[in-house]
Design a protein around this motif. Structure first.
Motif, short mmCIF file in Angstrom:
data_model
loop_
_atom_site.label_atom_id
_atom_site.label_comp_id
_atom_site.label_asym_id
_atom_site.label_seq_id
_atom_site.Cartn_x
_atom_site.Cartn_y
_atom_site.Cartn_z
N ILE A 2 1.02 -1.44 -0.22
CA ILE A 2 -0.40 -0.04 -0.08
C ILE A 2 0.86 1.04 0.26
O ILE A 2 1.52 1.41 0.91
CB ILE A 2 -0.80 -0.32 0.98
CG1 ILE A 2 -1.61 -0.90 1.26
CG2 ILE A 2 -1.40 1.29 1.40
CD1 ILE A 2 -2.81 -1.43 2.22
N VAL A 278 -8.04 4.18 3.07
CA VAL A 278 -7.49 2.62 3.04
C VAL A 278 -8.97 1.51 3.04
O VAL A 278 -9.43 0.91 1.73
CB VAL A 278 -6.88 2.07 3.38
CG1 VAL A 278 -5.60 0.56 2.26
CG2 VAL A 278 -5.17 2.84 3.52
N ASP A 292 -6.02 -3.58 -5.42
CA ASP A 292 -4.75 -3.80 -5.31
C ASP A 292 -3.95 -2.58 -5.99
O ASP A 292 -2.93 -2.42 -5.92
CB ASP A 292 -4.38 -4.92 -5.59
CG ASP A 292 -5.07 -5.95 -4.39
OD1 ASP A 292 -5.62 -5.75 -3.53
OD2 ASP A 292 -4.95 -7.34 -5.01
N LEU A 295 -4.51 1.37 -4.80
CA LEU A 295 -3.54 0.80 -3.58
C LEU A 295 -2.42 0.85 -3.00
O LEU A 295 -1.49 1.53 -2.36
CB LEU A 295 -4.30 -0.03 -2.31
CG LEU A 295 -5.49 0.94 -2.10
CD1 LEU A 295 -6.23 -0.60 -0.83
CD2 LEU A 295 -5.76 1.79 -0.93
N GLY A 296 -2.19 0.60 -4.70
CA GLY A 296 -0.30 0.62 -4.39
C GLY A 296 0.23 0.16 -5.42
O GLY A 296 1.50 0.61 -6.25
#
Length: 306
Positions: A2, A278, A292, A295-296
């Motif tokens: 993240i 988040v 996914d 988030l990162g």
């Protein structure tokens, strides 16, 4: 992994205070818009007094480094972006130097990345970009409405050109601004399109996804493969509300542009810990693989950490 691409100002009392004070003190319109019954400041003395009061208040709220890192741990944030800005030549107030950001990154290289503030009005702005990158910073933050320049202004081009040559991203304020001393549409996506056409290899992050012109901003990102959008300054939980303006993000960000959306909290502006934001992203009606990426995964690729 993240990644909170733009968590906020460096957790240094003075740097944090200067960052917060410019928003709630120096920029006429922000304190008035978000602060309830305040009337717009009309004189230099009024603006100066508000800036001073906001600076004192912000120093009291500044987190220590240990508190900042603990907040990241609690939210499951693996990597967070910290930054400063540079607009003293226009707004007439000091900002934290890039060395403050670089020093913090050097102390915690596995946990934070840093972004430099560059004033495009300075004749040697390009050299300052080189120096910041040499010190380990990962890109540049520009706010056209604070720096009183349209993104396609030739002064901005000095910064964009150096960042394109060095392969580092520019995090560019887009969308509405509440300053009573700047045009409301200086952050319109059409200006991002002009920059992306002039600098086709420049990595551009459109901060705040150009809201309320989200669909236009996504069309610009679709046109240009190096244009990203981030979620900073907005609560993900609002994205599903009717007429919120975020429907295009949920539609295109789940498909054609799933690899171009970046999570960023700007937690100080929202007053919400990044970990809660988040969870709000995880609750959105998106594919697991898309979540996914948001988030990162996308940020890791942008920063060369994939």
């Amino acid at each position: 992994m993240i990644i909170d691409l733009l968590a906020g100002a460096v957790p240094d009392a003075e740097a944090f205070a200067l960052s917060e004070a410019v928003t709630l003190g120096r920029l006429r319109g922000y304190a008035e818009h978000f602060g309830g019954d305040l009337e717009p400041a009309r004189t230099h003395d009024e603006v100066t007094a508000r800036w001073g009061a906001a600076r004192v208040s912000a120093r009291d709220r500044a987190p220590a480094e240990t508190e900042f890192l603990a907040m990241l741990d609690e939210g499951g944030i693996d990597l967070a972006g910290v930054y400063t800005e540079s607009f003293g030549s226009r707004l007439g107030v000091p900002t934290a130097g890039n060395d403050v950001v670089a020093d913090f990154v050097a102390r915690h290289p596995a946990r934070v990345v840093g972004f430099a503030g560059i004033d495009p009005w300075e004749a040697d702005a390009g050299r300052h970009v080189d120096e910041a990158v040499a010190r380990g910073l990962s890109g540049v933050v520009l706010s056209p409405f604070k720096q009183q320049l349209l993104p396609e202004d030739p002064r901005m081009a000095r910064v964009f050109g150096r960042c394109e040559a060095l392969g580092v991203p520019v995090l560019l304020h887009t969308g509405i601004n509440w300053s009573l001393d700047a045009a409301y549409d200086v952050g319109h996506p059409r200006h991002v399109d002009a920059v992306a056409r002039a600098f086709p290899d420049l990595k551009l992050v459109a901060l705040h996804a150009g809201w309320p012109w989200v669909e236009d901003m996504l069309m610009v990102a679709w046109r240009h493969r190096h244009v990203y959008v981030d979620l900073s300054a907005h609560r993900p939980r609002t994205f599903t509300r009717p007429d919120s303006g975020w429907a295009p993000l949920l539609r295109l960000g789940n498909r054609q542009l799933a690899d171009r959306v970046l999570f960023a909290s700007t937690w100080t502006l929202l007053g919400v810990p990044p970990g809660r934001l988040v969870e709000e992203v995880r609750a959105l009606p998106l594919d697991d693989a898309t979540i996914d990426r948001w988030l990162g995964g996308n940020a890791a690729r942008l920063l060369g950490r994939a």
